[in-house]
Design a protein around this motif. Structure first.
Motif, PDB file in Angstrom:
ATOM      1  N   THR A 167      -4.508   6.919  -3.249  1.00  0.00           N
ATOM      2  CA  THR A 167      -4.830   5.570  -2.769  1.00  0.00           C
ATOM      3  C   THR A 167      -4.158   4.521  -3.654  1.00  0.00           C
ATOM      4  N   ARG A 168      -4.230   4.724  -4.963  1.00  0.00           N
ATOM      5  CA  ARG A 168      -3.612   3.767  -5.893  1.00  0.00           C
ATOM      6  C   ARG A 168      -2.092   3.764  -5.747  1.00  0.00           C
ATOM      7  N   ALA A 176      -1.191   1.911  -2.658  1.00  0.00           N
ATOM      8  CA  ALA A 176      -1.452   0.470  -2.839  1.00  0.00           C
ATOM      9  C   ALA A 176      -0.348  -0.155  -3.689  1.00  0.00           C
ATOM     10  N   ASP A 223      -2.283  -5.128   7.996  1.00  0.00           N
ATOM     11  CA  ASP A 223      -3.544  -4.680   7.412  1.00  0.00           C
ATOM     12  C   ASP A 223      -3.295  -3.531   6.431  1.00  0.00           C
ATOM     13  N   PRO A 224      -3.101  -3.858   5.155  1.00  0.00           N
ATOM     14  CA  PRO A 224      -2.800  -2.801   4.173  1.00  0.00           C
ATOM     15  C   PRO A 224      -3.825  -1.664   4.186  1.00  0.00           C
ATOM     16  N   ALA A 225      -5.060  -1.955   4.526  1.00  0.00           N
ATOM     17  CA  ALA A 225      -6.103  -0.921   4.461  1.00  0.00           C
ATOM     18  C   ALA A 225      -5.877   0.185   5.486  1.00  0.00           C
ATOM     19  N   THR A 226      -5.176  -0.109   6.583  1.00  0.00           N
ATOM     20  CA  THR A 226      -4.942   0.925   7.600  1.00  0.00           C
ATOM     21  C   THR A 226      -3.461   1.259   7.723  1.00  0.00           C
ATOM     22  N   THR A 227      -2.714   1.018   6.655  1.00  0.00           N
ATOM     23  CA  THR A 227      -1.270   1.293   6.641  1.00  0.00           C
ATOM     24  C   THR A 227      -0.998   2.250   5.493  1.00  0.00           C
ATOM     25  N   TYR A 228      -0.450   3.425   5.791  1.00  0.00           N
ATOM     26  CA  TYR A 228      -0.294   4.480   4.795  1.00  0.00           C
ATOM     27  C   TYR A 228       1.193   4.740   4.592  1.00  0.00           C
TER      28      TYR A 228
END
Ligand code: UD1
Ligand code: CA
Length: 457
Positions: free
Chosen positions: A239-240, A243, A259-264
């Motif tokens: 995750t880090r 990010a 949306d960074p939270a749902t972009t991998y």
């Protein structure tokens, strides 16, 4: 001077706390193995030599070392995993005679930036240096014990520590830069008299100090040097890493991420300026996205190359090249070997595999194009299928420039549709259609006037 410096990377352990059949250092975070992350941190140092100690799943780990391709990297075998000190003992004989300094690193610290290693190389004193950090929760780490004067005296492992020692929050990062001669001498003095019955590398700190060459400590960021010992820590590290990479794309490259939270986005993914990543986008390692391309929503790309200005909506693609300004999706599946030309179009609901589709050609809806070469300006209409597989062998379909393949055409391969030719809708084409011709292969319609009335009567 890095031509006199070698790295030893410890990667022989099983990683018991992972509860896995796969060696810990091969587990992946953000598209790279844990070992791969460490070797990539070493790469910019341009060291003369790197010896990776392998043991558990030695062959697989050695293959990963090869795959990473760090110049000067070799492996040394630790047949039995008898501890970190024992691991270093196996690597030292492999060092070139010219090596004077040795950087020792664990293979399980994926967040380690090269800059921290550069600081260690620059900051080392005569006796050598180690990285330490202040951890809010130091559980599991070796604790740094200092003399009243502040000199590092020794490291005590968590399992061997007393309550008072466990209260120490300064931990050993497990990363050292040591003078080769001192290291070799100290390695001879290690024993396995501890809770795990292992030969601890950490004991060299005390040995070197007693020998009058205390190791200095360089304070590092606790997040950057963190080791990954179980799958919860692996998920956290991944995750880090993602990010950090998204942050780089947002701030330094100039990529929009709704949306960074749902972009991998894996670390080994390049995205160019003014590209837009919409929610639900997953970009796996090896993917490159060109300037101004729009990916998503809900697209998953693995090892793909996307040209500038292309759009890829709700699509799964693997090892595919998507040309500049091409339009893909929604709901397309581009399988390996797909090469889409500039301004081409694939989907909605189309599947391609091992297929080259020329510039400006269209496969706009509900089609399967596999093992095919499609020229430029071709129209593959709705419901077309390349019949490429007879249950035993795969055959090739060629559609030349400017051809028009009508709706619901079955192209029974091997077959060629010539330049500018047409196929009639609903045809099952089993023979080549010459350039400029119409291929029609369907039974004629019979219309029975008044049939419905007669049947009812
Ligand atoms: C180690 C340190 C600890 C430090 C921590 C930092 C020792 C004894 N302890 O503990 O002080 O705070 O790292 O992250 O050094 N390995 C081998 N062969 C072996 C054993 C391990 O190659 O026989 C490798 C592992 O694959 C791993 C690395 O050495 O990559 C570290 O081993 P690990 O078991 O994770 O050590 P820690 O318990 O984390
Ligand atoms: Ca560890």
């Amino acid at each position: 001077m890095t031509s006199d410096t070698a790295a030893i990377v410890l990667a022989a352990g099983k990683g018991t706390r992972f509860r896995s059949e796969v060696a810990k250092v091969l587990h992946r975070a953000a598209g790279r193995s844990l070992l791969g992350h460490v070797l990539e941190a070493v790469r910019p140092l341009a060291l003369a030599q790197t010896v990776v100690v392998v043991g558990h799943q030695a062959e697989e780990v050695a293959a990963e070392v090869d795959r990473v391709g760090l110049p000067g990297a070799t492996t040394a075998l630790q047949a039995e995993q008898r501890g970190t000190g024992h691991a270093v003992q196996q690597a030292v004989p492999a060092l070139d005679p010219a090596i004077r300094r040795v950087l020792i690193l664990p293979g399980d610290t994926p967040l380690l930036p090269a800059r921290v290693l550069e600081a260690l190389l620059e900051g080392a004193t005569a006796g050598g240096a180690m990285l330490t950090a202040r951890m809010e929760d130091p559980t599991g780490y070796g604790r740094v014990l200092r003399t009243p004067g502040g000199t590092v005296e020794r490291i005590v492992e968590h399992r061997d520590a007393t309550e008072a020692e466990r209260a120490v929050t300064e931990i050993n990062a497990g990363m050292y830069l040591l003078d080769r001669a001192g290291l070799e001498a100290a390695l001879g003095d290690l024993d396995d008299d501890n809770a795990q019955g292992e030969v601890y590398l950490t004991d060299i700190v005390e040995v070197l100090g007693r020998g009058g060459a205390p190791v200095s400590a360089i304070d590092a960021n606790p997040v950057e040097i963190a080791g990954v010992n179980d799958r919860a820590q692996l998920a956290d590290a991944a995750t880090r890493l993602r990010a950090n990479h998204l942050d780089h794309l947002l701030r330094e490259v100039g990529v929009s991420v709704t949306d960074p939270a749902t972009t991998y986005v894996d670390v080994d993914v390049e995205v160019a300026r003014d590209a837009v990543l919409l929610p639900g986008t997953i970009l796996d390692a090896g993917t490159r996205v060109g300037a101004g391309a729009v990916i998503g929503p809900n697209s998953h790309l693995t090892a793909c190359a996307v040209g500038a200005g292309a759009t890829v909506h709700s699509t799964r693609a693997e090892q595919a090249a998507i040309g500049e300004g091409a339009t893909v999706g929604p709901f397309s599946h581009l399988r390996p070997g797909t090469v889409l030309g500039a301004r081409s179009k694939v989907g909605a609901y189309a599947e391609t595999k091992n297929a080259a589709i020329g510039d400006g050609s269209k496969v706009p809806h509900l089609a399967y194009v596999g093992d095919a070469t499609v020229g430029q300006g071709v129209n593959i209409a709705c419901g077309v299928i390349t019949v490429n597989y007879d249950g035993a062998t795969k055959s090739h379909t060629t559609v030349e420039d400017g051809a028009f393949v009508g709706c619901d055409t079955m192209l029974v391969a091997p077959v060629t549709i010539g330049a500018g030719a047409y196929t009639a809708a609903g045809s099952t084409i089993t023979e080549d259609v010459p350039p400029g011709a119409l291929g029609i292969a369907r039974s004629r319609q019979t219309t029975k006037e008044g049939w419905v009335e007669r049947r009812r009567g």
